[in-house]
Design a protein around this motif. Structure first.
Motif, PDB file in Angstrom:
ATOM      1  N   ASN A  63      17.729  20.178  72.569  1.00 16.04           N
ATOM      2  CA  ASN A  63      19.179  20.013  72.390  1.00 16.04           C
ATOM      3  C   ASN A  63      19.733  19.028  73.409  1.00 16.04           C
ATOM      4  N   GLN A  64      19.267  19.159  74.658  1.00 19.35           N
ATOM      5  CA  GLN A  64      19.768  18.265  75.710  1.00 19.35           C
ATOM      6  C   GLN A  64      19.330  16.823  75.461  1.00 19.35           C
ATOM      7  N   ALA A  65      18.221  16.664  74.722  1.00 19.28           N
ATOM      8  CA  ALA A  65      17.756  15.311  74.386  1.00 19.28           C
ATOM      9  C   ALA A  65      18.444  14.781  73.123  1.00 19.28           C
ATOM     10  N   GLY A  66      19.337  15.592  72.540  1.00 23.64           N
ATOM     11  CA  GLY A  66      20.102  15.114  71.391  1.00 23.64           C
ATOM     12  C   GLY A  66      19.572  15.530  70.036  1.00 23.64           C
ATOM     13  N   TYR A  67      18.606  16.490  70.004  1.00 21.76           N
ATOM     14  CA  TYR A  67      18.031  16.928  68.733  1.00 21.76           C
ATOM     15  C   TYR A  67      18.420  18.388  68.480  1.00 21.76           C
ATOM     16  N   PRO A  68      19.337  18.646  67.559  1.00 21.65           N
ATOM     17  CA  PRO A  68      19.724  20.040  67.294  1.00 21.65           C
ATOM     18  C   PRO A  68      18.501  20.878  66.888  1.00 21.65           C
ATOM     19  N   SER A  69      18.342  21.997  67.572  1.00 19.52           N
ATOM     20  CA  SER A  69      17.144  22.825  67.383  1.00 19.52           C
ATOM     21  C   SER A  69      17.509  24.293  67.505  1.00 19.52           C
ATOM     22  N   VAL A  70      16.644  25.158  66.973  1.00 14.73           N
ATOM     23  CA  VAL A  70      16.904  26.604  67.064  1.00 14.73           C
ATOM     24  C   VAL A  70      15.571  27.347  67.249  1.00 14.73           C
ATOM     25  N   PRO A  71      15.533  28.286  68.213  1.00 16.14           N
ATOM     26  CA  PRO A  71      14.293  29.067  68.373  1.00 16.14           C
ATOM     27  C   PRO A  71      14.256  30.191  67.345  1.00 16.14           C
ATOM     28  N   ILE A  72      13.082  30.495  66.840  1.00 16.01           N
ATOM     29  CA  ILE A  72      12.930  31.607  65.895  1.00 16.01           C
ATOM     30  C   ILE A  72      12.294  32.763  66.656  1.00 16.01           C
ATOM     31  N   PRO A  73      12.965  33.909  66.677  1.00 18.94           N
ATOM     32  CA  PRO A  73      12.422  35.019  67.480  1.00 18.94           C
ATOM     33  C   PRO A  73      11.021  35.408  67.032  1.00 18.94           C
ATOM     34  N   ARG A  74      10.253  35.866  67.979  1.00 29.12           N
ATOM     35  CA  ARG A  74       8.865  36.221  67.721  1.00 29.12           C
ATOM     36  C   ARG A  74       8.785  37.262  66.604  1.00 29.12           C
ATOM     37  N   ASP A  75       9.552  38.309  66.691  1.00 29.38           N
ATOM     38  CA  ASP A  75       9.486  39.358  65.674  1.00 29.38           C
ATOM     39  C   ASP A  75      10.804  39.420  64.909  1.00 29.38           C
ATOM     40  N   GLY A  76      10.787  38.964  63.674  1.00 32.25           N
ATOM     41  CA  GLY A  76      11.998  38.955  62.866  1.00 32.25           C
ATOM     42  C   GLY A  76      12.201  40.244  62.102  1.00 32.25           C
ATOM     43  N   TYR A  77      12.033  41.371  62.783  1.00 28.92           N
ATOM     44  CA  TYR A  77      12.263  42.683  62.172  1.00 28.92           C
ATOM     45  C   TYR A  77      12.604  43.666  63.292  1.00 28.92           C
ATOM     46  N   GLY A  78      13.245  44.773  62.899  1.00 28.05           N
ATOM     47  CA  GLY A  78      13.780  45.690  63.901  1.00 28.05           C
ATOM     48  C   GLY A  78      12.865  46.852  64.219  1.00 28.05           C
ATOM     49  N   GLY A  79      11.629  46.575  64.605  1.00 25.41           N
ATOM     50  CA  GLY A  79      10.736  47.657  65.003  1.00 25.41           C
ATOM     51  C   GLY A  79       9.845  48.117  63.872  1.00 25.41           C
ATOM     52  N   ILE A  80       8.927  49.008  64.215  1.00 27.85           N
ATOM     53  CA  ILE A  80       7.876  49.392  63.279  1.00 27.85           C
ATOM     54  C   ILE A  80       8.428  50.182  62.090  1.00 27.85           C
ATOM     55  N   GLU A  81       9.497  50.981  62.310  1.00 25.69           N
ATOM     56  CA  GLU A  81      10.063  51.738  61.181  1.00 25.69           C
ATOM     57  C   GLU A  81      10.659  50.783  60.152  1.00 25.69           C
ATOM     58  N   ALA A  82      11.253  49.680  60.638  1.00 22.08           N
ATOM     59  CA  ALA A  82      11.785  48.674  59.712  1.00 22.08           C
ATOM     60  C   ALA A  82      10.649  48.034  58.915  1.00 22.08           C
ATOM     61  N   LEU A  83       9.497  47.842  59.571  1.00 21.82           N
ATOM     62  CA  LEU A  83       8.353  47.258  58.865  1.00 21.82           C
ATOM     63  C   LEU A  83       7.808  48.187  57.794  1.00 21.82           C
ATOM     64  N   VAL A  84       7.880  49.497  58.055  1.00 23.22           N
ATOM     65  CA  VAL A  84       7.418  50.453  57.040  1.00 23.22           C
ATOM     66  C   VAL A  84       8.288  50.321  55.784  1.00 23.22           C
ATOM     67  N   LYS A  85       9.607  50.107  55.997  1.00 14.91           N
ATOM     68  CA  LYS A  85      10.516  49.957  54.850  1.00 14.91           C
ATOM     69  C   LYS A  85      10.320  48.612  54.168  1.00 14.91           C
ATOM     70  N   ASN A  86      10.153  47.558  54.946  1.00 19.14           N
ATOM     71  CA  ASN A  86       9.976  46.203  54.411  1.00 19.14           C
ATOM     72  C   ASN A  86       9.001  45.458  55.312  1.00 19.14           C
ATOM     73  N   PRO A  87       7.723  45.408  54.904  1.00 18.88           N
ATOM     74  CA  PRO A  87       6.691  44.903  55.824  1.00 18.88           C
ATOM     75  C   PRO A  87       6.640  43.377  55.934  1.00 18.88           C
ATOM     76  N   GLU A  88       7.805  42.733  56.024  1.00 15.86           N
ATOM     77  CA  GLU A  88       7.865  41.284  56.189  1.00 15.86           C
ATOM     78  C   GLU A  88       8.914  40.961  57.242  1.00 15.86           C
ATOM     79  N   SER A  89       8.649  39.958  58.078  1.00 11.18           N
ATOM     80  CA  SER A  89       9.701  39.441  58.939  1.00 11.18           C
ATOM     81  C   SER A  89      10.391  38.292  58.203  1.00 11.18           C
ATOM     82  N   PHE A  90      11.532  37.814  58.739  1.00  9.12           N
ATOM     83  CA  PHE A  90      12.290  36.811  57.975  1.00  9.12           C
ATOM     84  C   PHE A  90      11.654  35.432  58.028  1.00  9.12           C
ATOM     85  N   PHE A  91      10.638  35.284  58.916  1.00 10.17           N
ATOM     86  CA  PHE A  91       9.909  34.014  58.974  1.00 10.17           C
ATOM     87  C   PHE A  91       8.493  34.311  59.431  1.00 10.17           C
TER      88      PHE A  91
END
Ligand code: SF4
Ligand code: SF4
Length: 263
Positions: free
Chosen positions: A93-121
């Motif tokens: 970003n400081q070099a002028g390139y808009p960027s976004v970090p993707i969180p390591r785990d795109g789900y809310g814990g293991i119980e969320a994975l049991v309901k939907n076993p996919e992260s958003f990326f």
């Protein structure tokens, strides 16, 4: 740009770096392919490149798994990946390139994975498209240096960076260790993507381990023979993980670790 990124990674002990073009998600290489909603350009419109970094899990840290030892290293590596992808983003970003970090785990814990076993990326697929490895029967990305014992993080950026070539070799030896050793028979022998791991069965098993504070499972990762880390640590013999062998010299240490930290 790539040279500067490699230099940054070298100065932060990040061994694996790959670049994928956002366009690569639009060109299916196998079926089933990644659904549109999971593409970088769908999540952050205007993304041109995906920067993928990988941090290894030191093999002996994993060998007592499921255990508090692997659980803590897993969390440490995840936290580092989130910190590094955040810092790369701010640097871009400081070099002028808009960027976004993707969180390591795109789900809310293991119980969320049991309901939907996919992260958003899927960082695994990003690493594949960034040329860092090939898929194994265990549905993990296998790398030459660490087999599946590596975790990935990603940055979406509007910077146009030359992508790395996708690997065309197949690192999986079809040894079937991951299939045979899975405690809930979740790994299919049919290969990826024909044989998808039963993620719900895996998540349910991990949820049970989580109640004892020793998730994730990690067995299909530790038994995989791929990766030069096996030679580095003197662990070429996969037979050591068949724990019924009475003379296994490592079993005493693993049992010691397992007798601590679990609820
Ligand atoms: S993590 Fe454990 S339960 Fe899940 S697929 Fe691998 S071996 Fe099976
Ligand atoms: S354990 Fe064997 S079959 Fe499973 S992913 Fe590794 S090399 Fe492939």
């Amino acid at each position: 740009m790539k040279t500067a990124l490699r230099s940054w990674c070298d100065s932060h002990e990040i061994p694996l770096l790959g670049i994928a073009s956002a366009q690569a998600w639009k060109e299916p290489l196998f079926h089933p392919w990644i659904p549109d909603a999971y593409h970088p350009d769908s999540i952050y419109p205007g993304t041109r490149s995906v920067i993928v970094i990988g941090l290894p899990i030191p093999l002996p840290s994993l060998e007592s798994s499921p255990s508090i030892q692997y659980r803590e290293i897993y969390r440490t590596v995840n936290a580092l990946l989130d910190q590094y992808t955040y810092r790369i983003t701010i640097w871009l970003n400081q070099a002028g390139y808009p960027s976004v970090p993707i969180p390591r785990d795109g789900y809310g814990g293991i119980e969320a994975l049991v309901k939907n076993p996919e992260s958003f990326f899927s960082h695994r697929h990003a690493a594949y498209l960034a040329g860092l490895g090939s898929f194994g029967l265990n549905n993990m990305l296998l790398t030459p240096d660490y087999g599946p014992r590596v975790r990935f993080g990603s940055v979406f950026t509007k910077a146009q960076i030359k992508p790395d070539p996708i690997r065309t070799d197949d690192l999986c030896t079809r040894c079937m260790e991951c299939v045979d050793r899975c405690p809930v028979r979740a790994v299919s022998p049919d290969g990826y993507p024909e044989g998808l791991t039963n993620k719900t069965a895996c998540a349910k098993y991990s949820a049970g381990l989580d109640k004892k504070a020793i998730s994730p499972c990690g067995i299909c990762i530790k038994v995989c023979p791929v990766g030069s880390d096996r030679t580095f640590y003197g662990r070429e013999d996969i037979g050591i993980y068949r724990e019924d062998a009475a003379d296994n010299p490592l079993k005493k240490a693993w049992n010691h670790i397992r007798s601590h930290g679990a609820l």
